[in-house]
Design a protein around this motif. Structure first.
Motif, PDB file in Angstrom:
ATOM      1  N   PHE A 144      -0.015  -0.034   1.248  1.00 16.69           N
ATOM      2  CA  PHE A 144      -0.034  -1.021   0.165  1.00 16.69           C
ATOM      3  C   PHE A 144      -1.238  -0.808  -0.754  1.00 16.69           C
ATOM      4  N   LEU A 189       0.901 -11.566   3.580  1.00 13.28           N
ATOM      5  CA  LEU A 189       2.304 -11.180   3.391  1.00 13.28           C
ATOM      6  C   LEU A 189       2.877 -11.733   2.085  1.00 13.28           C
ATOM      7  N   TYR A 249       1.866  -9.091  -0.242  1.00 11.08           N
ATOM      8  CA  TYR A 249       2.689  -7.904  -0.035  1.00 11.08           C
ATOM      9  C   TYR A 249       4.106  -8.098  -0.564  1.00 11.08           C
ATOM     10  N   THR A 306      -0.055   0.463   7.488  1.00 12.51           N
ATOM     11  CA  THR A 306       0.632  -0.381   6.497  1.00 12.51           C
ATOM     12  C   THR A 306      -0.330  -0.840   5.418  1.00 12.51           C
ATOM     13  N   ARG A 307      -1.522  -1.242   5.807  1.00 10.54           N
ATOM     14  CA  ARG A 307      -2.518  -1.700   4.827  1.00 10.54           C
ATOM     15  C   ARG A 307      -2.871  -0.595   3.845  1.00 10.54           C
ATOM     16  N   LEU A 338       6.302  -2.365   7.028  1.00 11.67           N
ATOM     17  CA  LEU A 338       6.250  -3.741   7.515  1.00 11.67           C
ATOM     18  C   LEU A 338       7.166  -3.940   8.713  1.00 11.67           C
ATOM     19  N   LEU A 375       7.598   0.825   1.735  1.00 12.16           N
ATOM     20  CA  LEU A 375       6.683  -0.263   2.073  1.00 12.16           C
ATOM     21  C   LEU A 375       7.338  -1.212   3.076  1.00 12.16           C
TER      22      LEU A 375
END
Length: 270
Positions: A14, A72, A75, A10-11, A97, A93
């Motif tokens: 992003f 978050l 994000y 996920t990181r 999450l 995205l």
């Protein structure tokens, strides 16, 4: 070491979106949430923007709900900005999450709750015994260990009490209004703690009882400490409360004690 609440997958997803932002935009968005880049960190990635994101990530503890809650916020802005020009990418995205357990349904993204590892098997037992109160206590502990340690400690004490009362009721034993220590004592007395025919059976049972009483005393002691660190009585403004590490100690002792009692009860064929 605690597991990361936001996965590397996920990181990275992003980070790749942020490559389309300017360095100033990236820095400002993270700075808005109190994050600064570790400029001495030299990540093995290409490009200034990827490097800057990794330098910002380097100072974030991804296992700390407080850090993750602020991340978050970043994000959420990234998703909202991305949605303006590419809704499919924004949804991708969000999918990342969601896979990490983040709740994006409200006005702000919520930190994924990872239950205390020692409580997970106890939750399964609670379902078997249809002990709704026990399930409620487990959920309350999981939600408060990091944010409200005093509540988690108090609930850990209640969890042991509920466990003992559930087992005693199942065995048809009266428990009245016993305190925690007496409840543990009554429960261990009602349960035969070692199998028949084991050499030195009495000594073995007594050793187990001592261990269980010690676990119960740990939980009770932390519960008493909670009263000294409570919010009442106009405390000194510099007073510090119990911390998540104290809560984890209480929860660990309570869940170990409760699980052993339930497993012993089950082993007795009840």
């Amino acid at each position: 070491m605690n597991a990361d609440l936001i996965s590397k997958r996920t990181r990275n997803a992003f980070r790749e979106i942020l490559v389309g932002w300017t360095l100033a935009e990236i820095t400002t968005e993270f700075d808005n949430e109190g994050f600064s880049a570790d400029l001495d960190h030299a990540p093995s990635v290409d490009g200034q923007r990827r490097t800057r994101v990794e330098q910002l990530y380097h100072r974030i503890d991804f296992s700390d709900p407080r850090h993750v809650s602020r991340l978050l916020e970043v994000y959420q802005t990234v998703v909202a900005t991305t949605r303006n020009y590419n809704s499919e990418t924004a949804q991708t995205l969000l999918d990342h999450l969601h896979r990490d357990g983040v709740d994006t349904s409200g006005t702000s993204f919520k930190v994924p709750l990872r239950g205390h590892s020692s409580l997970q098997p106890l939750g399964a037992v609670a379902k078997i015994f249809t002990a709704d109160q026990l399930q409620t206590q487990i959920a309350r502990i999981n939600a408060s260990i990091e944010t409200d340690p005093a509540l988690a400690i108090g609930t850990a004490k209640e969890l042991v009490e509920t466990t003992c009362k559930t087992i005693l009721a199942d065995l048809g034993e009266a428990h009245g209004s016993l305190d925690l220590g007496d409840l543990v004592k009554a429960t261990t007395k009602a349960l035969k703690l070692v199998p028949d025919g084991v050499p030195n059976e009495a000594k073995g049972a007594e050793a187990i009882k001592k261990t269980l009483r010690s676990l119960g005393a740990t939980v009770a002691g932390l519960g008493e400490m909670r009263n000294f660190y409570g919010s009442g009585h106009g405390q000194d403004g510099r007073a510090r409360g119990l911390t998540p590490r104290h809560a984890r100690l209480a929860v660990g002792a309570a869940s170990t004690l409760a699980m052993f009692l339930f497993e012993t009860h089950h082993a007795r064929g009840s």
